[in-house]
Design a protein around this motif. Structure first.
Motif, PDB file in Angstrom:
ATOM      1  N   ALA A 134      25.248  10.357  31.106  1.00 46.19           N
ATOM      2  CA  ALA A 134      24.765  10.649  32.763  1.00 46.19           C
ATOM      3  C   ALA A 134      23.133   9.896  31.991  1.00 46.19           C
ATOM      4  O   ALA A 134      22.348   9.861  33.167  1.00 46.19           O
ATOM      5  N   ARG A 135      22.719   9.761  30.786  1.00 45.32           N
ATOM      6  CA  ARG A 135      21.425   8.530  30.315  1.00 45.32           C
ATOM      7  C   ARG A 135      21.798   7.901  29.674  1.00 45.32           C
ATOM      8  O   ARG A 135      22.169   7.962  29.076  1.00 45.32           O
ATOM      9  N   VAL A 136      20.981   6.766  30.381  1.00 43.77           N
ATOM     10  CA  VAL A 136      20.416   6.068  28.625  1.00 43.77           C
ATOM     11  C   VAL A 136      19.554   5.474  28.374  1.00 43.77           C
ATOM     12  O   VAL A 136      18.976   5.194  29.970  1.00 43.77           O
ATOM     13  N   SER A 137      19.075   5.783  27.091  1.00 44.30           N
ATOM     14  CA  SER A 137      17.374   4.942  26.625  1.00 44.30           C
ATOM     15  C   SER A 137      17.783   3.961  25.591  1.00 44.30           C
ATOM     16  O   SER A 137      18.476   4.189  25.221  1.00 44.30           O
ATOM     17  N   GLN A 138      16.435   3.189  26.066  1.00 41.93           N
ATOM     18  CA  GLN A 138      16.136   2.728  25.066  1.00 41.93           C
ATOM     19  C   GLN A 138      14.861   1.845  24.805  1.00 41.93           C
ATOM     20  O   GLN A 138      13.915   2.027  25.644  1.00 41.93           O
ATOM     21  N   ARG A 139      14.493   1.981  23.801  1.00 38.82           N
ATOM     22  CA  ARG A 139      12.939   2.139  22.856  1.00 38.82           C
ATOM     23  C   ARG A 139      13.125   0.636  23.018  1.00 38.82           C
ATOM     24  O   ARG A 139      13.486   0.099  22.608  1.00 38.82           O
ATOM     25  N   MET A 140      12.290  -0.443  24.074  1.00 34.80           N
ATOM     26  CA  MET A 140      11.527  -1.304  23.978  1.00 34.80           C
ATOM     27  C   MET A 140      10.281  -2.026  23.189  1.00 34.80           C
ATOM     28  O   MET A 140       9.457  -0.666  22.978  1.00 34.80           O
TER      29      MET A 140
ATOM     30  N   LEU B 163       7.216  -2.024  24.426  1.00 37.29           N
ATOM     31  CA  LEU B 163       6.322  -1.525  25.698  1.00 37.29           C
ATOM     32  C   LEU B 163       6.422  -0.749  25.911  1.00 37.29           C
ATOM     33  O   LEU B 163       6.440  -0.930  27.597  1.00 37.29           O
ATOM     34  N   GLY B 164       6.978   0.208  25.551  1.00 38.61           N
ATOM     35  CA  GLY B 164       7.494   1.802  26.276  1.00 38.61           C
ATOM     36  C   GLY B 164       9.217   1.695  26.952  1.00 38.61           C
ATOM     37  O   GLY B 164       9.646   1.163  25.851  1.00 38.61           O
ATOM     38  N   VAL B 165       9.252   3.279  26.325  1.00 35.04           N
ATOM     39  CA  VAL B 165      11.313   3.207  26.784  1.00 35.04           C
ATOM     40  C   VAL B 165      11.491   3.198  28.015  1.00 35.04           C
ATOM     41  O   VAL B 165      11.035   3.466  29.277  1.00 35.04           O
ATOM     42  N   ARG B 166      12.522   2.359  28.086  1.00 36.67           N
ATOM     43  CA  ARG B 166      13.450   2.263  29.363  1.00 36.67           C
ATOM     44  C   ARG B 166      14.288   3.451  29.717  1.00 36.67           C
ATOM     45  O   ARG B 166      15.154   3.428  28.498  1.00 36.67           O
ATOM     46  N   GLU B 167      14.651   4.234  30.671  1.00 36.02           N
ATOM     47  CA  GLU B 167      15.820   4.993  30.739  1.00 36.02           C
ATOM     48  C   GLU B 167      16.126   4.812  32.344  1.00 36.02           C
ATOM     49  O   GLU B 167      15.550   4.302  33.295  1.00 36.02           O
ATOM     50  N   TRP B 168      17.246   4.724  32.156  1.00 42.40           N
ATOM     51  CA  TRP B 168      18.566   5.321  33.065  1.00 42.40           C
ATOM     52  C   TRP B 168      19.239   6.761  33.288  1.00 42.40           C
ATOM     53  O   TRP B 168      20.394   6.697  32.627  1.00 42.40           O
ATOM     54  N   VAL B 169      18.862   7.076  34.432  1.00 46.61           N
ATOM     55  CA  VAL B 169      19.397   8.492  34.244  1.00 46.61           C
ATOM     56  C   VAL B 169      20.131   8.666  35.495  1.00 46.61           C
ATOM     57  O   VAL B 169      19.448   8.727  37.374  1.00 46.61           O
ATOM     58  N   VAL B 170      20.927   9.060  35.848  1.00 47.22           N
ATOM     59  CA  VAL B 170      22.119   9.722  37.298  1.00 47.22           C
ATOM     60  C   VAL B 170      21.248  10.777  37.659  1.00 47.22           C
ATOM     61  O   VAL B 170      20.906  11.848  37.062  1.00 47.22           O
ATOM     62  N   GLU B 171      21.171  10.406  39.204  1.00 51.95           N
ATOM     63  CA  GLU B 171      20.182  11.332  40.121  1.00 51.95           C
ATOM     64  C   GLU B 171      21.235  12.419  40.854  1.00 51.95           C
ATOM     65  O   GLU B 171      21.722  14.328  40.489  1.00 51.95           O
ATOM     66  N   SER B 172      22.174  12.376  40.720  1.00 51.27           N
ATOM     67  CA  SER B 172      23.407  12.729  41.624  1.00 51.27           C
ATOM     68  C   SER B 172      24.624  11.411  42.148  1.00 51.27           C
ATOM     69  O   SER B 172      24.934  10.378  42.183  1.00 51.27           O
ATOM     70  N   SER B 173      25.432  12.415  42.572  1.00 53.28           N
ATOM     71  CA  SER B 173      26.887  11.551  43.529  1.00 53.28           C
ATOM     72  C   SER B 173      26.689  11.405  44.580  1.00 53.28           C
ATOM     73  O   SER B 173      26.364  12.638  45.253  1.00 53.28           O
ATOM     74  N   ALA B 174      27.310  10.402  45.066  1.00 56.64           N
ATOM     75  CA  ALA B 174      27.248  11.414  46.878  1.00 56.64           C
ATOM     76  C   ALA B 174      28.002  11.397  47.433  1.00 56.64           C
ATOM     77  O   ALA B 174      29.242  11.219  46.954  1.00 56.64           O
TER      78      ALA B 174
END
Length: 636
Positions: free
Chosen positions: A617-623, A625-636
């Motif tokens: 549902a979510r993947v976070s990576q601290r880089m 210069l800041g945190v990059r995050e992938w978050v599932v919003e919805s399924s079509a």
């Protein structure tokens, strides 16, 4: 161009009332205005204007192709990129073919660094050089790939640097960059370095009262305080040697000034509208790894850095007096160092250090070309030189701010009047403000929102469907990496989460990259068509393993559920096997599992969270210069 005042920059002189003829991007002739019949030519009236070479910014990090507009609009026709990648080699080819006007790019290799106390290079993604034996093959690989210089960095140890210098000398390629923290400038020169950036580590062996332990990496406050104790007599001895041996310095005074501004002053920096919002937010010192957790306040640092800045200006004056060569550079886009516009600040800093306007402009014209051994091609206004020129309404030999008064830019056979230069700026501004183009989502897709430093960064759609003996993962994404990047990827994973095969196509403003990875008899084989068209094949021997999230973020569940001990990734145009360690969180854990990927010199940490169905549902990576995050919003 008729009746123009020519500032040739090969000597301190103005040639009055000249006519300059440009044909096919080259200067065909320079002569007295009355001697030329211009009836068959396009004519620009140069009365009351000065013509000089366009500027070179000799220390930039050029990752966004639309930033080219900012360089051109500020009279910058050439940049030296200080962290090289294939995309810069691709840009070189675009400029050579005339597909884009410029700027021309000279690029170093990727950063070559040693390991710090934590076993990592300072910047993730750097090339680790841990032993002297590795230097020869590394230099051969980087030189063969087309990089013009080797970029050395601060954590290199003396023996590896000496081996790097010897290997580079044998290939006829210079070593430039940071003087390592473990060495003095004199030792780095002996090891083969020929150009130093930012005066990094100049305090080593040059302090009043003798040697002191260098500060830990990132302790800008302690380093700034140490710089104020520089012994200028010792610097004069060093400067004399640099003059004799023609060892270069690129001071980049502007970056120290900008990166240590108070928060209020930083936000008041002019031209921030030309910076992408996620980049601007990533400049926040509270999220900058170089300042995070340091035992000082921002105000403490600002005061100390101002004092260090004054000393560095004195060092510039000492080098100038000795005849040691200097280069113009900004280190953009470090925090609040705005591409293109920062060049005017650096010109002013060099002027404040005591250089005359002629000496200041030489650092970015004739001296820059001489440093690159291209002085017969550009950097001066002379017959047969490239017509990379700026037409100014202010005399550059009298006013160091003359470059802020550009009336016309000529570059690579293209030319831009003032209105066209303003249009370049407007185009960049529109690009910064615009939303990413949408991506198509189908009934079986999941839609992800991607953020960086808390700001929108991209979109991703993913699809997962069963196949014989495994699962097919498909990803379609668009983000603001390298301007705008679109990526299509598909991979088949076996039932145990290991990779069977992958294909990925990545389209950027620099060009298109195509990658395929397939299981081989003893491991995996990769075939790459790089962004500049160069084809390469690499292999790695291993038992079947899963993929790193860098290759397929939607397949991240395979790490947290299987606790695999290794994973496959692709970096620096090579297949790489990384070690994997994960917490034993159950697949349904909403808080997520922390998964680390380790290779020599680098550790990456991801936090992977799951929904009730056990899907990611979510993947976070601290880089950096800041945190990059992938978050599932919805399924079509």
């Amino acid at each position: 161009m008729t009746h123009v005042s020519v500032v040739p920059m090969d000597r301190q002189i103005v040639l009055e009332d000249q006519t300059v003829v440009i044909r096919d991007g080259r200067i065909e002739s320079i002569s007295a205005a009355a001697d030329v019949d211009a009836r068959q030519m396009r004519v620009i009236d140069g009365r009351g204007k000065w013509l000089m070479p366009a500027i070179a910014d000799m220390h930039v990090h050029f990752w966004d192709p639309t930033e080219a507009n900012l360089f051109l609009a500020n009279g910058i026709a050439h940049v030296r990129n200080m962290w090289g990648a294939p995309l810069h080699l691709a840009w070189q080819k675009k400029v050579e073919r005339g597909e884009v006007p410029g700027p021309r790019v000279t690029t170093t290799s990727p950063i070559v660094d040693g390991a710090g106390p934590n076993g990592r290079t300072i910047w993730p993604g750097s090339v680790l050089l841990a032993s002297p034996e590795e230097a020869g093959p590394l230099v051969a690989r980087l030189a063969d790939r087309g990089y013009a210089q080797i970029k050395a960095y601060s954590a290199l140890r003396p023996e590896p640097l000496r081996a790097l210098g010897a290997a580079a000398k044998a290939r006829g390629i210079p070593v430039t960059g940071h003087c390592p923290r473990s060495m003095r400038f004199e030792e780095a020169i002996d090891a083969g370095m020929s150009c130093f950036e930012h005066f990094a580590a100049i305090e080593n062996g040059h302090l009043r009262g003798g040697e002191r332990q260098p500060p830990e990496a990132g302790n800008w406050l302690e380093r700034s305080r140490m710089v104020t104790q520089l012994d200028l007599e010792r610097i004069r001895v060093l400067a004399d040697r640099m003059a004799r041996e023609q060892i270069w310095n690129c001071p980049t005074l502007v970056v120290l000034r900008q990166i240590t501004l108070s928060r209020d002053d930083a936000l008041a920096t002019p031209h921030l509208d030309y910076i992408r919002p996620h980049t601007r937010d990533g400049w926040d010192p509270t999220d900058d790894f170089r300042f995070r957790g340091m035992p000082f306040t921002r105000d403490d640092l600002a005061v100390a850095a101002r004092a260090a800045d004054e000393v560095f200006r004195q060092v510039v004056g000492v080098l100038r007096d000795a005849g040691a060569p200097l280069l113009l550079g900004t280190d953009t886009p470090n925090p609040y160092v705005v591409p293109g516009f920062a060049i005017h600040q650096e010109l002013a800093h060099l002027s404040a250090a005591g250089l005359t306007p002629y000496e200041v402009f030489r650092t970015g014209t004739s001296e820059a070309a001489r440093f690159l051994e291209e002085q017969d091609d550009w950097g001066t206004v002379a017959t047969a030189r490239r017509a990379d020129l700026v037409l100014l309404s202010r005399d550059p030999l009298q006013h160091v701010d003359a470059l802020q008064h550009i009336q016309h830019l000529f570059i690579n056979g293209h030319d831009f009047d003032r209105a066209a230069l303003d249009a370049l700026l407007a185009e960049r501004l529109n690009d910064v403000k615009r939303e990413l183009e949408p991506i198509t989502i189908s009934a079986d897709d999941r839609k992800w929102f991607v953020s960086h430093a808390g700001r929108p960064f991209g979109r991703l759609t993913t699809r997962r469907q069963p196949t014989a003996g495994g699962t097919l993962f498909k990803e379609s994404g668009v983000n603001f990496q390298w301007g705008e990047t679109r990526r299509e990827a598909a991979a088949i994973l076996e039932a145990d989460g290991s990779l069977k095969e992958l294909t990925a196509t990545t389209k950027t403003g620099f060009g298109t990259e195509k990658l395929s990875i397939a299981r081989a008899p003893t491991g995996y084989a990769a075939h790459l068509t790089a962004v500049d068209g160069v084809i390469s094949d690499t292999t790695v021997e291993t038992s079947p393993v899963p993929l790193s999230p860098r290759l397929l973020v939607s397949a991240s569940a395979s790490f947290a559920s299987s606790l695999s001990t290794s994973a496959l990734t692709f970096e620096d145009e090579r297949l790489i096997l990384t070690s994997v360690a994960a917490t034993s969180a159950p697949p349904s854990a909403a808080d997520g599992a922390t998964v680390t990927f380790s290779r020599p010199g680098e550790v990456l940490e991801f936090v992977i969270a799951f929904d009730d169905a056990g899907d990611v549902a979510r993947v976070s990576q601290r880089m950096a210069l800041g945190v990059r995050e992938w978050v599932v919003e919805s399924s079509a």
